[in-house]
Scaffold this active site. Structure first.
Site, PDB file in Angstrom:
ATOM      1  N   GLY A  37      42.201  32.274  39.301  1.00 54.50           N
ATOM      2  CA  GLY A  37      41.781  33.663  39.812  1.00 54.50           C
ATOM      3  C   GLY A  37      40.898  34.323  38.823  1.00 54.50           C
ATOM      4  O   GLY A  37      39.912  34.954  39.183  1.00 54.50           O
ATOM      5  N   HIS A  38      41.455  34.423  37.661  1.00 52.83           N
ATOM      6  CA  HIS A  38      40.898  35.270  36.570  1.00 52.83           C
ATOM      7  C   HIS A  38      39.478  34.634  35.976  1.00 52.83           C
ATOM      8  O   HIS A  38      38.439  35.229  35.903  1.00 52.83           O
ATOM      9  CB  HIS A  38      41.519  35.066  35.262  1.00 52.83           C
ATOM     10  CG  HIS A  38      42.738  36.012  35.293  1.00 52.83           C
ATOM     11  ND1 HIS A  38      44.116  35.492  35.501  1.00 52.83           N
ATOM     12  CD2 HIS A  38      43.309  37.402  35.438  1.00 52.83           C
ATOM     13  CE1 HIS A  38      44.967  36.217  35.673  1.00 52.83           C
ATOM     14  NE2 HIS A  38      44.511  37.484  35.476  1.00 52.83           N
ATOM     15  N   SER A 189      50.042  35.332  38.293  1.00 56.93           N
ATOM     16  CA  SER A 189      50.968  35.004  37.199  1.00 56.93           C
ATOM     17  C   SER A 189      52.313  34.963  37.512  1.00 56.93           C
ATOM     18  O   SER A 189      53.001  34.127  37.092  1.00 56.93           O
ATOM     19  CB  SER A 189      50.652  36.019  36.106  1.00 56.93           C
ATOM     20  OG  SER A 189      49.377  36.038  35.649  1.00 56.93           O
TER      21      SER A 189
END
Ligand code: PAF
Length: 287
Positions: A37-38, A189
């Site tokens: 995602g990051h 996370s």
């Protein structure tokens, strides 16, 4: 290898060199422990600028006293490798002293009334003050042309937009789509803390958001939609903080027929608190 800087002076020296060459700079603020995602946010940054800076800073002022600040996973080597692969040019890795030179207790705090006090702000008092306070510092340090924030943290995105508008930062805020597992679970996370059984249950978050979207489209009353979703999630094993339908500015809609509505959920599975949201008019965010 990606270049890593720790001080504001080094960061500014790099950025000045790029600006002298007329290059546009994008900032991707993170707390590390990075996942796909990051990295998708870094990709989006690349599309919006010539140079990409990511920051990794586990910000103490946005954690409550009972939250997981000490336990928050810190994986700078793996993060740096992933960022380099994703096309990031520079990693800013400041210390607490760099971000809060007068100490966290004496630090200036930005408080956003209203928007920062509902939903996540109600469940985590002071959280968005901490987010706004650290993001304003990062904006002042890096002075980027563009900054990227994920839609997964929808309320945070709205808080940042409010901050930019209210404090006149000349920065374009570009939202990044939520990246999901094949079954629909939003990447986070915190997913790594789930037991296999909890992981199987976690998919109920997006399933319920899709049901909320269908029920809103049918014009069912908002109260009923929210109550049913809360009951279904509780029956699946969640402890629900909220399951709500809101307007984009997070105020409560009159009816499900309004355009631009969004469903937001926050719920705990065992010790892990998960959040997700679905913008009802935007099929790109929910799969
Ligand atoms: O979304 C995050 O990771 C954090 O809240 C942010 C924006 C980096 C501020 O610490």
């Amino acid at each position: 290898m990606i270049r890593i800087v720790h001080t504001v002076a080094e960061l500014r020296a790099h950025l000045a060199g790029w600006r002298d060459r007329g290059q546009r700079v994008a900032l991707v603020p993170t707390m590390g422990n990075l996942h796909a995602g990051h990295f998708s946010l870094v990709g989006l940054a690349r599309q919006n600028a010539d140079r990409v800076v990511a920051s990794i800073f586990v910000n103490p002022t946005q954690f409550g006293p009972d939250e997981d600040f000490a336990r928050y996973p810190r994986t700078p080597e793996a993060d740096a490798e992933g960022l380099a692969r994703a096309g990031c040019d520079l990693l800013f890795l400041p210390t607490v002293e760099t971000m809060y030179p007068l100490g966290a207790a004496a630090a200036a705090r930005i408080r956003l009334p209203g928007l920062a006090e509902v939903l996540e702000g109600a469940a985590r008092p002071g959280h968005f003050d901490g987010v706004a306070s650290v993001v304003a510092r990062l904006f002042n340090m890096a002075d980027p042309d563009v900054a990227i924030f994920g839609r997964k943290d929808y309320q945070q995105l709205q808080v940042i937009r409010h901050l930019v508008r209210d404090l006149a930062f000349a920065i374009d805020i570009v939202p990044g789509p939520t990246v999901r597992e094949p079954d629909g679970l939003a990447l986070s996370s915190r997913n790594q803390y789930l037991t296999p059984e909890e992981r199987a249950t976690a998919v109920e978050l997006i399933r319920n958001l899709r049901t909320m979207r269908e029920q809103a489209a049918q014009g069912l009353p908002i109260d009923g939609i929210e109550q049913e979703a809360t009951e279904r999630l509780a029956a699946a094993g969640f402890v629900v903080d909220y399951a709500v339908v809101r307007r984009a500015d997070l105020t409560r809609p009159e009816s499900g027929n309004e355009a631009g509505l969004i469903g937001l959920v926050a719920a705990r599975l065992g010790r892990t608190r998960l959040i997700d949201n679905l913008e009802f008019d935007d099929p790109g965010t929910g799969a």
